[in-house]
Design a protein around this motif. Sequence first.
Motif, PDB file in Angstrom:
ATOM      1  N   LEU A 108       0.828  -1.205   0.000  1.00 23.33           N
ATOM      2  CA  LEU A 108       0.000   0.000   0.000  1.00 23.33           C
ATOM      3  C   LEU A 108       0.861   1.252   0.000  1.00 23.33           C
ATOM      4  CD1 LEU A 108      -2.657  -0.971   2.705  1.00 23.33           C
ATOM      5  CD2 LEU A 108      -2.818  -1.274   0.224  1.00 23.33           C
ATOM      6  N   ARG A 109       0.385   2.247  -0.717  1.00 26.35           N
ATOM      7  CA  ARG A 109       1.032   3.554  -0.716  1.00 26.35           C
ATOM      8  C   ARG A 109       0.034   4.573  -0.181  1.00 26.35           C
ATOM      9  NH1 ARG A 109       5.539   4.316  -3.680  1.00 26.35           N
ATOM     10  NH2 ARG A 109       4.897   6.377  -4.387  1.00 26.35           N
ATOM     11  N   VAL A 110       0.338   5.081   1.001  1.00 24.62           N
ATOM     12  CA  VAL A 110      -0.561   6.006   1.700  1.00 24.62           C
ATOM     13  C   VAL A 110      -0.016   7.418   1.549  1.00 24.62           C
ATOM     14  CG1 VAL A 110      -1.601   6.599   3.920  1.00 24.62           C
ATOM     15  CG2 VAL A 110      -1.200   4.182   3.315  1.00 24.62           C
ATOM     16  N   GLY A 111      -0.825   8.315   0.984  1.00 29.68           N
ATOM     17  CA  GLY A 111      -0.418   9.692   0.762  1.00 29.68           C
ATOM     18  C   GLY A 111      -0.838  10.614   1.886  1.00 29.68           C
ATOM     19  N   THR A 112      -0.030  11.642   2.137  1.00 29.82           N
ATOM     20  CA  THR A 112      -0.297  12.609   3.204  1.00 29.82           C
ATOM     21  C   THR A 112      -0.731  13.950   2.613  1.00 29.82           C
ATOM     22  OG1 THR A 112       1.997  13.372   3.254  1.00 29.82           O
ATOM     23  CG2 THR A 112       1.432  11.518   4.684  1.00 29.82           C
ATOM     24  N   ILE A 113      -1.709  14.575   3.257  1.00 31.53           N
ATOM     25  CA  ILE A 113      -2.233  15.857   2.805  1.00 31.53           C
ATOM     26  C   ILE A 113      -2.365  16.781   4.012  1.00 31.53           C
ATOM     27  CG2 ILE A 113      -4.088  17.028   1.551  1.00 31.53           C
ATOM     28  CD1 ILE A 113      -5.047  14.174   0.732  1.00 31.53           C
ATOM     29  N   ALA A 114      -1.571  17.823   4.078  1.00 30.40           N
ATOM     30  CA  ALA A 114      -1.677  18.793   5.165  1.00 30.40           C
ATOM     31  C   ALA A 114      -2.968  19.590   5.017  1.00 30.40           C
ATOM     32  CB  ALA A 114      -0.479  19.730   5.154  1.00 30.40           C
ATOM     33  N   THR A 115      -3.787  19.577   6.082  1.00 29.07           N
ATOM     34  CA  THR A 115      -5.070  20.291   6.064  1.00 29.07           C
ATOM     35  C   THR A 115      -5.247  21.071   7.365  1.00 29.07           C
ATOM     36  OG1 THR A 115      -6.142  18.257   6.854  1.00 29.07           O
ATOM     37  CG2 THR A 115      -6.242  18.717   4.480  1.00 29.07           C
ATOM     38  N   PRO A 116      -4.429  22.099   7.586  1.00 24.16           N
ATOM     39  CA  PRO A 116      -4.525  22.855   8.838  1.00 24.16           C
ATOM     40  C   PRO A 116      -5.869  23.551   8.985  1.00 24.16           C
ATOM     41  CG  PRO A 116      -3.164  24.013   7.238  1.00 24.16           C
ATOM     42  CD  PRO A 116      -3.432  22.651   6.655  1.00 24.16           C
ATOM     43  N   SER A 163      -3.016  19.485  11.382  1.00 24.36           N
ATOM     44  CA  SER A 163      -3.965  18.449  10.964  1.00 24.36           C
ATOM     45  C   SER A 163      -3.579  17.884   9.596  1.00 24.36           C
ATOM     46  CB  SER A 163      -5.381  19.014  10.889  1.00 24.36           C
ATOM     47  OG  SER A 163      -5.899  19.269  12.179  1.00 24.36           O
ATOM     48  N   MET A 164      -3.775  16.578   9.444  1.00 27.90           N
ATOM     49  CA  MET A 164      -3.383  15.901   8.209  1.00 27.90           C
ATOM     50  C   MET A 164      -4.419  14.862   7.824  1.00 27.90           C
ATOM     51  SD  MET A 164       0.263  14.187   7.224  1.00 27.90           S
ATOM     52  CE  MET A 164       0.905  15.751   6.588  1.00 27.90           C
ATOM     53  N   CYS A 165      -4.675  14.736   6.515  1.00 29.55           N
ATOM     54  CA  CYS A 165      -5.532  13.698   5.964  1.00 29.55           C
ATOM     55  C   CYS A 165      -4.677  12.676   5.223  1.00 29.55           C
ATOM     56  CB  CYS A 165      -6.568  14.301   5.011  1.00 29.55           C
ATOM     57  SG  CYS A 165      -7.706  15.464   5.801  1.00 29.55           S
ATOM     58  N   PHE A 166      -5.262  11.496   5.001  1.00 29.30           N
ATOM     59  CA  PHE A 166      -4.531  10.408   4.370  1.00 29.30           C
ATOM     60  C   PHE A 166      -5.352   9.773   3.252  1.00 29.30           C
ATOM     61  CE2 PHE A 166      -3.148  10.742   8.760  1.00 29.30           C
ATOM     62  CZ  PHE A 166      -1.766  10.847   8.619  1.00 29.30           C
ATOM     63  N   THR A 190      -7.357   3.679  -4.509  1.00 33.64           N
ATOM     64  CA  THR A 190      -8.640   3.469  -3.840  1.00 33.64           C
ATOM     65  C   THR A 190      -9.365   4.812  -3.733  1.00 33.64           C
ATOM     66  OG1 THR A 190      -8.085   3.978  -1.514  1.00 33.64           O
ATOM     67  CG2 THR A 190      -7.433   1.805  -2.376  1.00 33.64           C
ATOM     68  N   PRO A 191     -10.668   4.803  -3.375  1.00 36.53           N
ATOM     69  CA  PRO A 191     -11.394   6.062  -3.151  1.00 36.53           C
ATOM     70  C   PRO A 191     -11.303   6.553  -1.721  1.00 36.53           C
ATOM     71  CG  PRO A 191     -12.945   4.245  -3.068  1.00 36.53           C
ATOM     72  CD  PRO A 191     -11.587   3.639  -3.362  1.00 36.53           C
ATOM     73  N   LEU A 192     -10.391   6.037  -0.936  1.00 35.74           N
ATOM     74  CA  LEU A 192     -10.361   6.306   0.502  1.00 35.74           C
ATOM     75  C   LEU A 192      -9.711   7.648   0.833  1.00 35.74           C
ATOM     76  CD1 LEU A 192      -9.218   2.757   1.638  1.00 35.74           C
ATOM     77  CD2 LEU A 192     -11.498   3.754   1.987  1.00 35.74           C
ATOM     78  N   LEU A 193     -10.342   8.380   1.752  1.00 41.02           N
ATOM     79  CA  LEU A 193      -9.792   9.626   2.287  1.00 41.02           C
ATOM     80  C   LEU A 193     -10.111   9.685   3.775  1.00 41.02           C
ATOM     81  CD1 LEU A 193      -8.489  12.446   1.825  1.00 41.02           C
ATOM     82  CD2 LEU A 193     -10.786  13.304   1.334  1.00 41.02           C
ATOM     83  N   PHE A 194      -9.068   9.610   4.591  1.00 41.49           N
ATOM     84  CA  PHE A 194      -9.215   9.665   6.049  1.00 41.49           C
ATOM     85  C   PHE A 194      -8.996  11.110   6.488  1.00 41.49           C
ATOM     86  CE2 PHE A 194      -7.954   5.442   4.831  1.00 41.49           C
ATOM     87  CZ  PHE A 194      -8.791   4.630   5.577  1.00 41.49           C
ATOM     88  N   THR A 195     -10.045  11.737   7.021  1.00 42.28           N
ATOM     89  CA  THR A 195     -10.023  13.187   7.218  1.00 42.28           C
ATOM     90  C   THR A 195      -9.827  13.626   8.667  1.00 42.28           C
ATOM     91  OG1 THR A 195     -12.449  13.236   7.341  1.00 42.28           O
ATOM     92  CG2 THR A 195     -11.435  13.619   5.176  1.00 42.28           C
ATOM     93  N   GLY A 196      -9.673  12.700   9.606  1.00 46.52           N
ATOM     94  CA  GLY A 196      -9.516  13.117  10.992  1.00 46.52           C
ATOM     95  C   GLY A 196     -10.670  14.013  11.412  1.00 46.52           C
ATOM     96  N   ASP A 197     -10.347  15.151  12.025  1.00 45.93           N
ATOM     97  CA  ASP A 197     -11.393  16.099  12.418  1.00 45.93           C
ATOM     98  C   ASP A 197     -11.429  17.311  11.491  1.00 45.93           C
ATOM     99  OD1 ASP A 197     -11.852  14.338  14.449  1.00 45.93           O
ATOM    100  OD2 ASP A 197     -11.448  15.741  16.092  1.00 45.93           O
ATOM    101  N   THR A 198     -10.935  17.144  10.253  1.00 43.91           N
ATOM    102  CA  THR A 198     -10.977  18.237   9.281  1.00 43.91           C
ATOM    103  C   THR A 198     -12.324  18.320   8.587  1.00 43.91           C
ATOM    104  OG1 THR A 198      -8.584  18.237   8.884  1.00 43.91           O
ATOM    105  CG2 THR A 198      -9.979  19.102   7.119  1.00 43.91           C
ATOM    106  N   LEU A 199     -12.887  17.183   8.177  1.00 44.52           N
ATOM    107  CA  LEU A 199     -14.153  17.179   7.436  1.00 44.52           C
ATOM    108  C   LEU A 199     -15.050  16.059   7.937  1.00 44.52           C
ATOM    109  CD1 LEU A 199     -15.929  18.238   5.096  1.00 44.52           C
ATOM    110  CD2 LEU A 199     -14.738  16.608   3.610  1.00 44.52           C
ATOM    111  N   PHE A 200     -16.311  16.421   8.218  1.00 44.52           N
ATOM    112  CA  PHE A 200     -17.338  15.493   8.661  1.00 44.52           C
ATOM    113  C   PHE A 200     -18.557  15.604   7.749  1.00 44.52           C
ATOM    114  CE2 PHE A 200     -15.004  16.567  12.540  1.00 44.52           C
ATOM    115  CZ  PHE A 200     -14.825  15.329  13.122  1.00 44.52           C
TER     116      PHE A 200
END
Length: 205
Positions: free
Chosen positions: A113-121, A127-130, A135-145
């Motif tokens: 797997l290759r997991v990409g990092t996206i800074a989303t302050p 804060s960072m998303c992955f 895949t269509p996956l986007l892990f947004t933490g507490d940035t987007l609900f």
Amino acid sequence: MVETVVEFEDASVVVHRLVVGPVDNNVYILRCRETGASLLIDAANEHDKLLELCRVLDVRQVVETHGHWDHIQAVTAVRDAGIAVAVTQADAGMLPSYDLILEDQSTIEIGSLRVGTIATPGHTPGSMCFTVEGTPLLFTGDTLFPGGPGNTSFENADFGTIIESIERRLFAPFAPDTLVLPGHGAGTTLGTESPHLDEWIERGW
């Protein structure tokens, strides 16, 4: 094994979700089908359960979406178990300890797997998303609900910054069918959320 919900699976990856702690944090474990190696997103709480999953699912690394207290309660326990914890430089001081610094637009390799990092302050400065390549996956933490951005009433949070992060780093580059897997609660898609951006800006939260 501790019971989890399989949030997503395809030929390359299985995503397990476990809800832990007093504010129902989502912990995600991405497992490579080819090798069995896994990545854990947010060592939030209930370290006994997380450590069991780490053993059973061969977790090789932990990454933190941000440094708020409810997302990091199990960090010390997983590090004591020999699993490296990574966080952005901007949020590193919020953790009791860590091993690696996450950089924007970098790649974490877990098995195949290759997991990409996206800074989303905005929710926090670091804060960072992955994403997971292919895949269509986007892990947004507490940035987007579902229904809007994460809370920006905290110290060092900023509403304008989180809106810019969501618009430029998430809505603009990713397809509408991208699956949003947040740090709490149910998931959604970018296509469901993006038409409401102007409403969020108008209401101010």
